[in-house]
Design a protein around this motif. Structure first.
Motif, short mmCIF file in Angstrom:
data_model
loop_
_atom_site.label_atom_id
_atom_site.label_comp_id
_atom_site.label_asym_id
_atom_site.label_seq_id
_atom_site.Cartn_x
_atom_site.Cartn_y
_atom_site.Cartn_z
N ARG A 103 1.10 0.78 -5.88
CA ARG A 103 -0.28 0.76 -6.35
C ARG A 103 -0.39 1.34 -7.76
O ARG A 103 -1.16 0.85 -8.60
N GLY A 104 0.39 2.39 -8.03
CA GLY A 104 0.38 2.96 -9.37
C GLY A 104 0.87 1.98 -10.41
O GLY A 104 0.31 1.91 -11.52
N PHE A 105 1.89 1.20 -10.07
CA PHE A 105 2.42 0.18 -10.98
C PHE A 105 1.31 -0.81 -11.35
O PHE A 105 1.11 -1.16 -12.52
N ALA A 106 0.57 -1.27 -10.35
CA ALA A 106 -0.50 -2.24 -10.60
C ALA A 106 -1.64 -1.64 -11.41
O ALA A 106 -2.15 -2.26 -12.35
N GLU A 107 -2.03 -0.44 -11.05
CA GLU A 107 -3.17 0.18 -11.72
C GLU A 107 -2.87 0.48 -13.19
O GLU A 107 -3.75 0.37 -14.05
N ARG A 108 -1.63 0.85 -13.50
CA ARG A 108 -1.27 1.10 -14.91
C ARG A 108 -1.33 -0.17 -15.74
O ARG A 108 -1.44 -0.09 -16.97
N ARG A 109 -1.31 -1.30 -15.13
CA ARG A 109 -1.38 -2.57 -15.83
C ARG A 109 -2.76 -3.20 -15.76
O ARG A 109 -2.93 -4.38 -16.05
N GLY A 110 -3.74 -2.41 -15.38
CA GLY A 110 -5.12 -2.87 -15.41
C GLY A 110 -5.62 -3.55 -14.17
O GLY A 110 -6.73 -4.08 -14.15
N TYR A 111 -4.83 -3.55 -13.10
CA TYR A 111 -5.26 -4.17 -11.85
C TYR A 111 -6.10 -3.19 -11.04
O TYR A 111 -5.81 -1.99 -11.00
N ARG A 112 -7.10 -3.73 -10.36
CA ARG A 112 -7.98 -2.92 -9.53
C ARG A 112 -7.97 -3.44 -8.10
O ARG A 112 -8.00 -4.65 -7.86
N ASP A 155 0.84 -1.20 0.00
CA ASP A 155 0.00 0.00 0.00
C ASP A 155 0.87 1.25 0.00
O ASP A 155 0.88 2.03 0.96
N GLU A 156 1.60 1.43 -1.09
CA GLU A 156 2.47 2.58 -1.31
C GLU A 156 2.13 3.17 -2.68
O GLU A 156 1.78 2.42 -3.59
N PRO A 157 2.23 4.49 -2.85
CA PRO A 157 1.82 5.11 -4.12
C PRO A 157 2.49 4.49 -5.34
O PRO A 157 1.82 4.22 -6.35
N ASP A 158 3.79 4.26 -5.29
CA ASP A 158 4.48 3.71 -6.46
C ASP A 158 4.02 2.29 -6.77
O ASP A 158 3.82 1.94 -7.94
#
Length: 309
Positions: free
Chosen positions: A125-134, A120-123
């Protein structure tokens, strides 16, 4: 720097030690040893399609990934992929390459959805979200200073309850398997899990090199295990509990505290200095138990998922 992704070679000590080094740097609150990594890779049942990957840069292992199928889920097509990169080597493409290779492995074996734990860190979570993870559920890592902290005093078991260890069940661990199966079925999660394969449990769990039978405490009622806490150690100073559970018929009697306290006292006497555990953020009863012991939250992970093409 050229990054390549390949399978971990369990027979190559440098590979296994590099895997452990990255995992310890990325997740210092998880207990891992070379023996446990080899065991997980070579003893996990074949239908899990379990695979360990490493990212290598200029001959050095800088990232790791675990991928496999949730074979114990009643829902088909569920897979898991957990990627961790050494903090000193992030931002160089290792995580992306590991993720792509892991997803291709899952899809090739019939997975239609990938679940991943992300710090639960910005980098992260951002990595996962950019790859389509929710994002979905979350879980806390907790740490207790076992060497210097004050544990609750040991208490005698209540009437009708006997305090034993898992080592007492070495000749016939099936009763512990049955209790483990019951409490696992009640664990909160976004992938339903259940297991009925006793032989697989023996191979993957009971014979796991991290499991310490002497530190695993069991409360017995009328000759049957009613509660337990499973203790894992690195054989040196680090101790963790991966599961503490009570049979449905015996909940509300304080047995979880009883077995956990007994195990923690034994662990401290054996020279372990740090205790770790993890809880779903929605598991209020166990979070309260761990707070009572003095555990403090040291990190949080968030489960993410995406549909695979």
């Amino acid at each position: 720097m050229t990054v390549i992704v390949r399978d971990l070679r369990p027979g190559v000590p440098a590979d296994v030690e590099g895997f452990v080094r990255v995992r310890r740097a990325a997740l210092p609150f998880m207990v891992s040893t070379p023996a446990s990594v080899v065991h997980d890779l070579t003893r996990t049942r074949p239908d899990a399609r379990f695979r360990l990957l490493v990212a290598e840069a200029d001959g050095e292992i800088v990232g790791t990934a675990q991928a496999g199928l949730a074979h114990d889920s009643p829902e088909p097509g569920r897979g898991f992929l957990n990627v961790y990169v050494h903090p000193a080597h992030r931002g160089r493409g290792a995580g992306s390459r590991l993720t792509r290779a892991g997803e291709e492995h899952l899809a090739a074996h019939g997975a239609t959805r990938s679940f991943a734990w992300v710090l639960d860190e910005p980098d992260d979570r951002g990595f996962a979200e950019r790859r389509g993870y929710r994002a979905s559920r979350s879980a806390h890592f907790l740490r207790l200073d076992l060497a210097n902290g004050a544990l609750p005093p040991l208490q005698a078991p209540p009437a009708g309850v006997e305090l034993r260890t898992a080592a007492d069940f070495a000749d016939d661990p099936r009763p512990l398997f049955e209790l483990d199966a019951e409490v696992t079925a009640d664990e909160p999660g976004d992938i339903d899990a259940g297991f009925t394969d006793y032989e697989a449990w023996l191979e993957e769990t009971w014979r796991h090199p991290l499991l310490d039978l002497g530190l695993t405490a069991v409360a017995v009622v009328e000759g049957r295990p009613a509660a337990f806490t499973a203790a894992r150690t690195d054989g040196a100073t680090r101790y963790s509990t991966g599961m503490t559970g009570t049979a449905r018929a015996h909940r509300g009697r304080g047995l979880a505290k009883l077995v956990k306290n007994a195990s923690l006292h034994r662990a401290r006497a054996a020279g372990h200095r740090e205790a770790f555990t993890g809880n779903d953020t929605g598991n209020g009863p166990m979070l309260a138990v761990n707070e009572w012991f003095g555990y403090e939250i040291c990190a949080t992970e968030v489960r993410h998922a995406r549909e695979l093409d």
